[in-house]
Design a protein around this motif. Structure first.
Motif, PDB file in Angstrom:
ATOM      1  N   MET A  23      34.970  31.085  34.573  1.00 12.51           N
ATOM      2  CA  MET A  23      35.940  32.132  34.289  1.00 12.51           C
ATOM      3  C   MET A  23      36.236  32.990  35.526  1.00 12.51           C
ATOM      4  SD  MET A  23      35.856  35.014  31.296  1.00 12.51           S
ATOM      5  CE  MET A  23      36.513  34.013  29.985  1.00 12.51           C
ATOM      6  N   CYS A  24      35.199  33.336  36.298  1.00 11.91           N
ATOM      7  CA  CYS A  24      35.382  34.212  37.464  1.00 11.91           C
ATOM      8  C   CYS A  24      35.238  33.453  38.786  1.00 11.91           C
ATOM      9  CB  CYS A  24      34.399  35.366  37.430  1.00 11.91           C
ATOM     10  SG  CYS A  24      32.676  34.857  37.616  1.00 11.91           S
ATOM     11  N   GLU A  25      34.989  32.144  38.704  1.00  6.21           N
ATOM     12  CA  GLU A  25      34.806  31.287  39.877  1.00  6.21           C
ATOM     13  C   GLU A  25      33.657  31.753  40.771  1.00  6.21           C
ATOM     14  OE1 GLU A  25      38.672  31.068  41.665  1.00  6.21           O
ATOM     15  OE2 GLU A  25      39.445  29.831  40.041  1.00  6.21           O
ATOM     16  N   GLY A  26      32.613  32.291  40.150  1.00  3.78           N
ATOM     17  CA  GLY A  26      31.410  32.674  40.868  1.00  3.78           C
ATOM     18  C   GLY A  26      31.400  34.067  41.466  1.00  3.78           C
ATOM     19  N   SER A  27      32.470  34.824  41.310  1.00  2.00           N
ATOM     20  CA  SER A  27      32.528  36.164  41.907  1.00  2.00           C
ATOM     21  C   SER A  27      31.872  37.230  41.042  1.00  2.00           C
ATOM     22  CB  SER A  27      33.976  36.562  42.185  1.00  2.00           C
ATOM     23  OG  SER A  27      34.669  36.795  40.970  1.00  2.00           O
ATOM     24  N   GLY A  28      31.788  36.990  39.743  1.00  2.00           N
ATOM     25  CA  GLY A  28      31.233  37.983  38.832  1.00  2.00           C
ATOM     26  C   GLY A  28      32.251  39.010  38.367  1.00  2.00           C
ATOM     27  N   MET A  29      33.447  38.970  38.957  1.00  2.00           N
ATOM     28  CA  MET A  29      34.514  39.913  38.612  1.00  2.00           C
ATOM     29  C   MET A  29      35.774  39.141  38.215  1.00  2.00           C
ATOM     30  SD  MET A  29      33.133  42.881  39.044  1.00  2.00           S
ATOM     31  CE  MET A  29      34.422  44.081  39.151  1.00  2.00           C
ATOM     32  N   VAL A  30      36.508  39.689  37.249  1.00  2.00           N
ATOM     33  CA  VAL A  30      37.772  39.102  36.821  1.00  2.00           C
ATOM     34  C   VAL A  30      38.861  40.105  37.147  1.00  2.00           C
ATOM     35  CG1 VAL A  30      39.082  38.284  34.835  1.00  2.00           C
ATOM     36  CG2 VAL A  30      36.647  37.841  34.968  1.00  2.00           C
ATOM     37  N   THR A  31      39.930  39.644  37.780  1.00  2.83           N
ATOM     38  CA  THR A  31      41.054  40.504  38.136  1.00  2.83           C
ATOM     39  C   THR A  31      42.193  40.249  37.164  1.00  2.83           C
ATOM     40  OG1 THR A  31      40.402  40.383  40.449  1.00  2.83           O
ATOM     41  CG2 THR A  31      42.628  41.141  39.999  1.00  2.83           C
ATOM     42  N   PHE A  32      42.822  41.310  36.706  1.00  7.11           N
ATOM     43  CA  PHE A  32      43.941  41.174  35.781  1.00  7.11           C
ATOM     44  C   PHE A  32      44.996  42.215  36.115  1.00  7.11           C
ATOM     45  CE2 PHE A  32      40.969  44.126  33.986  1.00  7.11           C
ATOM     46  CZ  PHE A  32      41.718  45.090  33.356  1.00  7.11           C
ATOM     47  N   LEU A  33      46.214  41.984  35.668  1.00 11.59           N
ATOM     48  CA  LEU A  33      47.319  42.906  35.911  1.00 11.59           C
ATOM     49  C   LEU A  33      47.539  43.769  34.685  1.00 11.59           C
ATOM     50  CD1 LEU A  33      49.837  40.516  37.658  1.00 11.59           C
ATOM     51  CD2 LEU A  33      48.372  42.224  38.727  1.00 11.59           C
TER      52      LEU A  33
END
Length: 79
Positions: A23-33
């Protein structure tokens, strides 16, 4: 089927990390608009860890008996 402890211990013994969160591609954070603004929040699937290993005993954090899953403690993930 190997137990959960065995699966987690096998990853640690091999020096490998759990699979990367999709879901986050390993970053641990999800960005949304949100309108014209970009916001980031902790990933819902891996809870900010960036790695995700699904619980083999449940799919929604609830054991078949209706209680919280003892293996993942209701998080649906082991890492």
């Amino acid at each position: 089927m190997p137990t959960t402890t065995t699966i987690v211990d096998a990853y640690e013994a091999l020096g490998a990390l759990a699979p990367e969160c999709g879901m986050c591609e390993g970053s641990g954070m999800v960005t949304f608009l949100l309108g014209p603004y970009e916001h980031s929040r902790e990933c819902d699937q891996c809870h900010g860890v960036g790695r995700y290993l699904a619980c083999p005993h449940c799919t929604d954090g609830v054991a078949p008996s209706g209680d919280t899953c003892r293996t993942c403690e209701g998080f649906t993930a082991l890492v």
